[in-house]
Write a protein that holds these residues in place. Structure first.
Motif, short mmCIF file in Angstrom:
data_model
loop_
_atom_site.label_atom_id
_atom_site.label_comp_id
_atom_site.label_asym_id
_atom_site.label_seq_id
_atom_site.Cartn_x
_atom_site.Cartn_y
_atom_site.Cartn_z
N HIS A 1 -1.18 -9.92 6.66
CA HIS A 1 -1.60 -8.52 6.50
C HIS A 1 -0.82 -7.69 7.51
CE1 HIS A 1 -4.76 -9.82 3.83
NE2 HIS A 1 -4.89 -10.86 4.66
N ILE A 2 -0.21 -6.60 7.03
CA ILE A 2 0.74 -5.85 7.85
C ILE A 2 0.37 -4.38 7.94
CG2 ILE A 2 3.17 -5.15 8.08
CD1 ILE A 2 3.90 -7.80 6.71
N THR A 3 0.25 -3.90 9.18
CA THR A 3 0.07 -2.48 9.48
C THR A 3 1.35 -2.03 10.19
OG1 THR A 3 -2.33 -2.68 9.63
CG2 THR A 3 -1.34 -0.86 10.86
N PRO A 4 2.27 -1.33 9.48
CA PRO A 4 3.60 -1.09 10.07
C PRO A 4 3.72 0.18 10.91
CG PRO A 4 3.59 -0.42 7.78
CD PRO A 4 2.21 -0.91 8.07
N GLU A 5 2.68 1.03 10.93
CA GLU A 5 2.79 2.30 11.66
C GLU A 5 3.10 2.01 13.13
OE1 GLU A 5 0.31 1.54 9.45
OE2 GLU A 5 -0.63 3.38 8.67
N CYS B 1 2.24 3.08 3.11
CA CYS B 1 2.73 1.90 3.84
C CYS B 1 1.61 0.89 3.96
CB CYS B 1 3.25 2.30 5.23
SG CYS B 1 1.93 2.82 6.35
N GLY B 2 1.98 -0.32 4.39
CA GLY B 2 0.99 -1.40 4.54
C GLY B 2 1.23 -2.45 3.48
N TYR B 3 0.90 -3.69 3.84
CA TYR B 3 1.23 -4.81 2.95
C TYR B 3 0.23 -5.94 3.18
CZ TYR B 3 3.90 -9.00 1.53
OH TYR B 3 4.30 -10.19 0.99
N SER B 4 -0.16 -6.60 2.11
CA SER B 4 -1.02 -7.79 2.19
C SER B 4 -0.51 -8.84 1.21
CB SER B 4 -2.46 -7.47 1.83
OG SER B 4 -3.09 -6.75 2.84
N PHE C 1 0.84 -1.20 0.00
CA PHE C 1 0.00 0.00 0.00
C PHE C 1 0.88 1.25 0.00
CE2 PHE C 1 -2.82 -3.24 1.64
CZ PHE C 1 -4.08 -2.88 1.21
C1 LIG Z 1 -2.42 -4.15 5.10
S1 LIG Z 1 -3.85 -3.15 5.20
C2 LIG Z 1 -4.94 -4.41 5.73
C3 LIG Z 1 -5.77 -4.24 6.94
C4 LIG Z 1 -6.70 -5.39 7.17
N1 LIG Z 1 -7.88 -4.94 7.85
C5 LIG Z 1 -6.08 -6.52 7.94
O1 LIG Z 1 -5.32 -6.35 8.87
O2 LIG Z 1 -6.41 -7.65 7.61
C6 LIG Z 1 -3.51 -2.07 6.51
C7 LIG Z 1 -2.29 -1.21 6.25
O3 LIG Z 1 -2.34 -0.64 4.98
C8 LIG Z 1 -2.33 0.80 5.06
N2 LIG Z 1 -3.17 1.35 3.97
C9 LIG Z 1 -2.75 2.28 3.06
N3 LIG Z 1 -3.74 2.52 2.18
C10 LIG Z 1 -4.79 1.76 2.54
C11 LIG Z 1 -6.09 1.58 2.01
N4 LIG Z 1 -6.52 2.24 0.97
N5 LIG Z 1 -6.92 0.72 2.62
C12 LIG Z 1 -6.50 0.00 3.71
N6 LIG Z 1 -5.27 0.12 4.25
C13 LIG Z 1 -4.42 1.00 3.67
C14 LIG Z 1 -2.79 1.12 6.46
O4 LIG Z 1 -2.30 2.38 6.89
C15 LIG Z 1 -2.18 -0.04 7.23
O5 LIG Z 1 -0.81 0.19 7.51
#
Ligand SMILES: C[S@@+](CC[C@H](N)C(=O)[O-])C[C@H]1O[C@@H](n2cnc3c(N)ncnc32)[C@H](O)[C@@H]1O
Length: 219
Positions: A128-132, A109-112, A106
């Protein structure tokens, strides 16, 4: 809320209420094929009528909080512009080898990722990664059978460096070669860097569930 959408759903809570270390689970089990008229039911294989058909299976989840910022850096686009680089540099591609991986980075930041096992039909891994750093969180899930779940969890935890993680393990009751999560005399894997704070086991409708909460030691 979920009851509005699913008939026969069941909600559970594992972990400690007063420490706010709770993990919530909502299950829906496919029931008898009541919606089929009698004539259609008669076309079902005899063994399916009034029964649920299931393959033996097991699912491991590792839900990680408060992660090592040095290991989270790969999931920022300014450091890793592509998902493929993040997958390789972080070591995600080595957690369970032989996966076809569909990954997404993403912005900013962020990764899936979702991975399918080449050699195990239906075998998957998803991360699924939320790195903040203020609220960092990584979820890992797989149903690929392992010789050693202890080793896999150790690789996952070493890849992301959480201060705290929850491990959940579901195993189906009708599994002839029932796979367990035990570690010697302990009901869950033990790690030198982590204290096991809570362990609970639970028999659900078709699965045994093991839940454990780990805190890094010393914190
Ligand atoms: C990897 S996503 C997935 C979240 C999901 N709910 C989960 O944990 O299964 C969450 C990360 O992506 C980032 N991100 C960036 N743009 C995004 C978007 N449009 N929608 C969701 N997350 C986004 C968020 O800030 C966060 O770090």
């Amino acid at each position: 809320m979920l009851d509005q959408f699913f008939a026969g759903g069941r909600a559970y809570c594992m972990g400690s209420f007063n420490r706010a270390d709770c993990w919530y689970l909502y299950t829906v089990s496919p029931g008898r094929p009541r919606y089929l008229p009698n004539a259609a039911r008669h076309n079902l294989p005899h063994s399916w009528v009034g029964k649920v058909h299931r393959e033996p299976d097991q699912t491991l989840e590792v839900l990680m909080m408060d992660l090592d910022p040095e290991k989270m850096k790969w999931f920022w686009k300014d450091i890793c512009p592509t998902a493929a680089e993040a997958t390789k540099n972080s070591g995600i591609d080595r957690l369970i080898p032989d996966m076809v991986i569909d990954d997404y980075q993403f912005d900013p930041c962020g990764y899936s990722m979702n991975g399918l096992m080449r050699t195990v039909p239906g075998g998957y891994m998803t991360i699924h990664i939320t790195p903040e750093s203020e609220f960092s969180y990584v979820s890992f899930e797989t149903n690929v059978p392992q010789k050693s779940y202890k080793d896999l969890i150790a690789r996952v935890v070493a890849t992301f460096g959480p201060k705290q993680f929850v491990m959940t393990f579901f195993t189906s009751l009708k599994n002839g070669k029932k796979i367990d999560i035990e570690d010697g005399d302990y009901s869950v894997p033990q790690y030198i860097d982590y204290d096991v704070v809570d362990v609970q086991t639970c028999r659900l409708q078709a699965y045994d569930l093991t839940y454990a909460l780990y805190n890094r030691f010393p914190s």
